[in-house]
Design a protein around this motif. Structure first.
Motif, PDB file in Angstrom:
ATOM      1  N   VAL A  11      32.820  33.365  35.695  1.00 19.04           N
ATOM      2  CA  VAL A  11      32.793  34.241  34.539  1.00 19.04           C
ATOM      3  C   VAL A  11      31.733  35.299  34.734  1.00 19.04           C
ATOM      4  O   VAL A  11      30.836  35.170  35.560  1.00 19.04           O
ATOM      5  CB  VAL A  11      32.520  33.444  33.240  1.00 19.04           C
ATOM      6  N   LEU A  12      31.833  36.367  33.944  1.00 20.97           N
ATOM      7  CA  LEU A  12      30.859  37.439  34.052  1.00 20.97           C
ATOM      8  C   LEU A  12      29.509  37.011  33.503  1.00 20.97           C
ATOM      9  O   LEU A  12      29.426  36.165  32.613  1.00 20.97           O
ATOM     10  CB  LEU A  12      31.357  38.666  33.256  1.00 20.97           C
ATOM     11  N   PRO A  13      28.414  37.592  33.993  1.00 18.18           N
ATOM     12  CA  PRO A  13      27.102  37.261  33.463  1.00 18.18           C
ATOM     13  C   PRO A  13      27.047  37.547  31.978  1.00 18.18           C
ATOM     14  O   PRO A  13      27.635  38.493  31.484  1.00 18.18           O
ATOM     15  CB  PRO A  13      26.173  38.209  34.243  1.00 18.18           C
ATOM     16  N   ARG A  28      30.872  39.082   8.356  1.00 16.98           N
ATOM     17  CA  ARG A  28      31.642  40.237   8.787  1.00 16.98           C
ATOM     18  C   ARG A  28      31.257  40.648  10.206  1.00 16.98           C
ATOM     19  O   ARG A  28      30.087  40.587  10.596  1.00 16.98           O
ATOM     20  CB  ARG A  28      31.391  41.405   7.838  1.00 16.98           C
ATOM     21  N   ILE A  29      32.251  41.113  10.953  1.00 18.14           N
ATOM     22  CA  ILE A  29      32.006  41.586  12.310  1.00 18.14           C
ATOM     23  C   ILE A  29      31.817  43.097  12.270  1.00 18.14           C
ATOM     24  O   ILE A  29      32.671  43.823  11.760  1.00 18.14           O
ATOM     25  CB  ILE A  29      33.175  41.241  13.242  1.00 18.14           C
ATOM     26  N   ASP A  30      30.706  43.571  12.767  1.00 18.14           N
ATOM     27  CA  ASP A  30      30.446  45.005  12.867  1.00 18.14           C
ATOM     28  C   ASP A  30      30.777  45.460  14.283  1.00 18.14           C
ATOM     29  O   ASP A  30      30.146  45.023  15.247  1.00 18.14           O
ATOM     30  CB  ASP A  30      28.980  45.308  12.543  1.00 18.14           C
ATOM     31  N   PHE A  31      31.765  46.322  14.390  1.00 16.65           N
ATOM     32  CA  PHE A  31      32.210  46.793  15.705  1.00 16.65           C
ATOM     33  C   PHE A  31      31.504  48.086  16.083  1.00 16.65           C
ATOM     34  O   PHE A  31      31.275  48.961  15.235  1.00 16.65           O
ATOM     35  CB  PHE A  31      33.724  47.021  15.703  1.00 16.65           C
ATOM     36  N   GLU A  32      31.189  48.203  17.360  1.00 17.27           N
ATOM     37  CA  GLU A  32      30.594  49.415  17.905  1.00 17.27           C
ATOM     38  C   GLU A  32      31.322  49.816  19.175  1.00 17.27           C
ATOM     39  O   GLU A  32      31.802  48.964  19.922  1.00 17.27           O
ATOM     40  CB  GLU A  32      29.106  49.208  18.216  1.00 17.27           C
ATOM     41  N   SER A  33      31.378  51.119  19.430  1.00 13.28           N
ATOM     42  CA  SER A  33      31.993  51.598  20.665  1.00 13.28           C
ATOM     43  C   SER A  33      31.140  51.171  21.851  1.00 13.28           C
ATOM     44  O   SER A  33      29.933  51.410  21.886  1.00 13.28           O
ATOM     45  CB  SER A  33      32.123  53.125  20.622  1.00 13.28           C
ATOM     46  N   THR A  34      31.788  50.492  22.815  1.00 15.46           N
ATOM     47  CA  THR A  34      31.072  49.910  23.945  1.00 15.46           C
ATOM     48  C   THR A  34      31.862  50.149  25.230  1.00 15.46           C
ATOM     49  O   THR A  34      33.091  50.086  25.225  1.00 15.46           O
ATOM     50  CB  THR A  34      30.887  48.388  23.749  1.00 15.46           C
ATOM     51  N   GLU A  35      31.156  50.427  26.324  1.00 22.45           N
ATOM     52  CA  GLU A  35      31.801  50.566  27.624  1.00 22.45           C
ATOM     53  C   GLU A  35      31.716  49.244  28.368  1.00 22.45           C
ATOM     54  O   GLU A  35      30.627  48.709  28.570  1.00 22.45           O
ATOM     55  CB  GLU A  35      31.123  51.666  28.443  1.00 22.45           C
ATOM     56  N   LEU A  36      32.877  48.713  28.752  1.00 30.04           N
ATOM     57  CA  LEU A  36      32.937  47.459  29.503  1.00 30.04           C
ATOM     58  C   LEU A  36      33.509  47.727  30.888  1.00 30.04           C
ATOM     59  O   LEU A  36      34.358  48.612  31.061  1.00 30.04           O
ATOM     60  CB  LEU A  36      33.814  46.436  28.780  1.00 30.04           C
ATOM     61  N   THR A  37      33.061  46.933  31.847  1.00 35.70           N
ATOM     62  CA  THR A  37      33.540  47.058  33.219  1.00 35.70           C
ATOM     63  C   THR A  37      34.214  45.761  33.651  1.00 35.70           C
ATOM     64  O   THR A  37      33.698  44.672  33.420  1.00 35.70           O
ATOM     65  CB  THR A  37      32.385  47.359  34.187  1.00 35.70           C
ATOM     66  N   GLY A  38      35.362  45.881  34.250  1.00 33.47           N
ATOM     67  CA  GLY A  38      36.081  44.726  34.779  1.00 33.47           C
ATOM     68  C   GLY A  38      37.097  45.187  35.794  1.00 33.47           C
ATOM     69  O   GLY A  38      37.685  46.264  35.657  1.00 33.47           O
ATOM     70  N   ARG A  39      37.287  44.394  36.875  1.00 31.56           N
ATOM     71  CA  ARG A  39      38.252  44.735  37.922  1.00 31.56           C
ATOM     72  C   ARG A  39      38.041  46.164  38.438  1.00 31.56           C
ATOM     73  O   ARG A  39      38.983  46.920  38.640  1.00 31.56           O
ATOM     74  CB  ARG A  39      39.689  44.551  37.420  1.00 31.56           C
ATOM     75  N   ASP A  40      36.761  46.530  38.590  1.00 38.66           N
ATOM     76  CA  ASP A  40      36.367  47.832  39.145  1.00 38.66           C
ATOM     77  C   ASP A  40      36.848  48.999  38.291  1.00 38.66           C
ATOM     78  O   ASP A  40      37.073  50.116  38.803  1.00 38.66           O
ATOM     79  CB  ASP A  40      36.882  47.986  40.586  1.00 38.66           C
ATOM     80  N   ALA A  41      37.040  48.752  37.003  1.00 38.45           N
ATOM     81  CA  ALA A  41      37.442  49.826  36.092  1.00 38.45           C
ATOM     82  C   ALA A  41      36.652  49.703  34.785  1.00 38.45           C
ATOM     83  O   ALA A  41      36.194  48.619  34.426  1.00 38.45           O
ATOM     84  CB  ALA A  41      38.947  49.755  35.811  1.00 38.45           C
ATOM     85  N   LYS A  42      36.487  50.840  34.111  1.00 39.49           N
ATOM     86  CA  LYS A  42      35.733  50.854  32.865  1.00 39.49           C
ATOM     87  C   LYS A  42      36.648  51.178  31.696  1.00 39.49           C
ATOM     88  O   LYS A  42      37.610  51.927  31.834  1.00 39.49           O
ATOM     89  CB  LYS A  42      34.599  51.876  32.944  1.00 39.49           C
TER      90      LYS A  42
END
Length: 485
Positions: A11-13, A28-42
């Motif tokens: 699994v990822l760190p 409640r879940i507060d969502f924020e714009s986030t950049e994720l990386t996986g399989r060499d793509a963002k």
């Protein structure tokens, strides 16, 4: 295959929790714009955290955080959010959004529904991470016998469990009941009256636990490769039947039949030979970058067959694998052993172990397994590895958990005729208690072949859009077996 792999899932760190004694309520879940990386793509996604108790039955339990990604719907009047439940136990829902077929499915489903990807407790981007890493490589002789492999696993489990205890993990909090309640807390955190579920493999097991506990808050459910509440421990006879079916299919190919007229008979012959005369292959240890000589006995080949016999990506090579071993050529065997040698041994997922042990099996099912095992082609390997429950606190949920489910929840079951991990009869056993259910059986599909298929994804989309899919008939066509050298 998926379930055995998940024991050593990479699994990822992850981030570690601060304030382990914090007992604040989940909300409640507060969502924020986030950049994720996986399989060499963002990807830029909406991401939030759901805070839940680690063990709801223990007052003062610490709070843990579950990572949640929301893929917003294109519609201003979207329907109930669809929550994806991956296989495992231990698969990361968030990581799977990079799979091409999942990305394609989510893109279409987003036209009318939000897609919710939550990494379950103890895995992926959720915290804390229930994973332990050993600094020692897998011993080279473990493919000789099940006793050697399980002795190694027991040692790893003892070390991992001790480390987890020191880190403060509450073992009693890691089971499918707690995860089902996490899904209801997710619904509350999203601020919606109902959610829908899309589950694959272990995800169907969790989905069924959620139906049992929270059906009033579920709209529609799709279960692909059904593992019912009493199906976690496998019947050896299922794998005997699968091998017979594959042998018959292989014999229908004239090129295969010319060299392997009876694949099952050849497998039995090779297993007998390896039991008497193990074969040594040289594999590359990916961690040390050093070659390792690995002796392979009957158990080693049984394990390879068990892991891939329900996977259409691998079993088409079985006739060639058995033929080359019989002729003294270990080149194909080396490929399979190297893959498994590097997969096993260094990582222990406490989440996987506890989910499996807690789901367990009824006494009647265990008796049936003991009855079938002595004559089974794959023997005890069918339920490998056998974990020592005492190391993990004997976490069995009991037979009430494994009892049949009666529900009116709108449900679609999807099964493959060549899936030995979750064969169609398991879905039928579960469907007996469902008054509003449809079962699509995909001819020639293995365990991992349904979702990548475009026609299957189209049926899933139609079902979530409220259409009647009871008349859908799907086939992948007979498998093409790899040429024999």
């Amino acid at each position: 295959m998926y379930k055995t792999i998940a024991f050593f899932l990479v699994v990822l760190p992850c981030f570690f929790l601060a304030g382990a004694n914090d007992t604040a309520k989940s909300g409640r879940i507060d969502f924020e714009s986030t950049e994720l990386t996986g399989r060499d793509a963002k990807k830029i996604v909406e991401m939030g955290k759901l805070r839940v108790p680690e063990n709801r039955s223990r007052p003062g339990s610490r709070m843990i955080e579950l990572a949640v990604v929301r893929l917003k719907s294109d519609s201003p009047n979207s329907g109930p959010p669809i929550v994806y439940l991956p296989g495992g136990p231990g698969g990361s829902a968030i990581n799977e959004m990079w799979l091409p077929w999942m990305e394609s499915l989510f893109q279409v489903l987003r036209k009318n529904n939000d897609i919710i990807l939550m990494d379950q407790r103890g895995i992926g981007r959720s915290t804390p991470n229930f994973l332990w890493n050993s600094s020692v490589s897998l011993p080279p002789d473990v493919f000789l016998s099940q006793e050697k492999m399980e002795a190694n696993y027991r040692q790893l489990s003892l070390q991992a469990a001790e480390w987890f205890k020191k880190e403060g993990f509450d073992f009693a909090g890691y089971n499918s009941v707690e995860s089902a309640d996490d899904l209801n807390d997710l619904r509350i955190g999203l601020g919606v009256k109902k959610i829908s579920l899309l589950g694959f493999s272990y995800g169907t097991h969790l989905g069924l636990a959620t139906i049992r506990r929270h059906s009033p808050h579920l709209d529609s459910v799709v279960l692909i490769g059904t593992e019912g509440p009493n199906h976690s421990v496998k019947l050896p006879s299922t794998y005997d039947i699968q091998l017979q079916k594959l042998s018959q299919l292989a014999s229908q190919d004239p090129d295969i039949r010319a060299k392997v007229p009876d694949m099952l008979a050849l497998l039995k012959k090779v297993l007998t030979r390896l039991e008497k005369e193990p074969v040594t292959v040289t594999v590359q240890n990916q961690a040390t970058k050093q070659p390792v000589n690995v002796p392979v006995g009957k158990f080693g080949l049984q394990l390879i067959v068990r892991m891939d016999v329900g996977d259409r990506n691998d079993f088409p090579e079985f006739p060639a694998l058995f033929y080359t071993i019989d002729k003294g050529d270990s080149s194909l065997l080396t490929k399979y052993v190297e893959k498994r040698y590097n997969q096993f041994g260094r990582r222990v997922s406490g989440m996987y172990i506890l989910m499996e042990l807690s789901s367990g099996a009824t006494a009647e099912r265990l008796a049936q397994i003991r009855k079938e095992t002595p004559k089974a082609i794959l023997g005890e390997v069918v339920n490998f590895p056998n974990q020592d429950a005492s190391i993990w606190g004997n976490p069995d949920l009991g037979d009430d958990y494994r009892s049949p489910i009666v529900s009116s929840t709108r449900t679609l079951f999807i099964s493959g005729t060549l899936d030995s991990n979750t064969p169609p009869y398991q879905a039928e056993e579960v469907r007996w208690g469902f008054s509003n259910a449809t079962h699509i059986i995909v001819e020639y599909a293995g365990h991992e072949d349904a979702l990548p298929n475009e026609a299957v994804r189209a049926a899933i989309v139609d079902f979530f859009n409220g259409k009647d899919v009871s008349g859908v008939r799907l086939s992948l066509g007979p498998p093409k077996f790899k040429p024999i050298p």
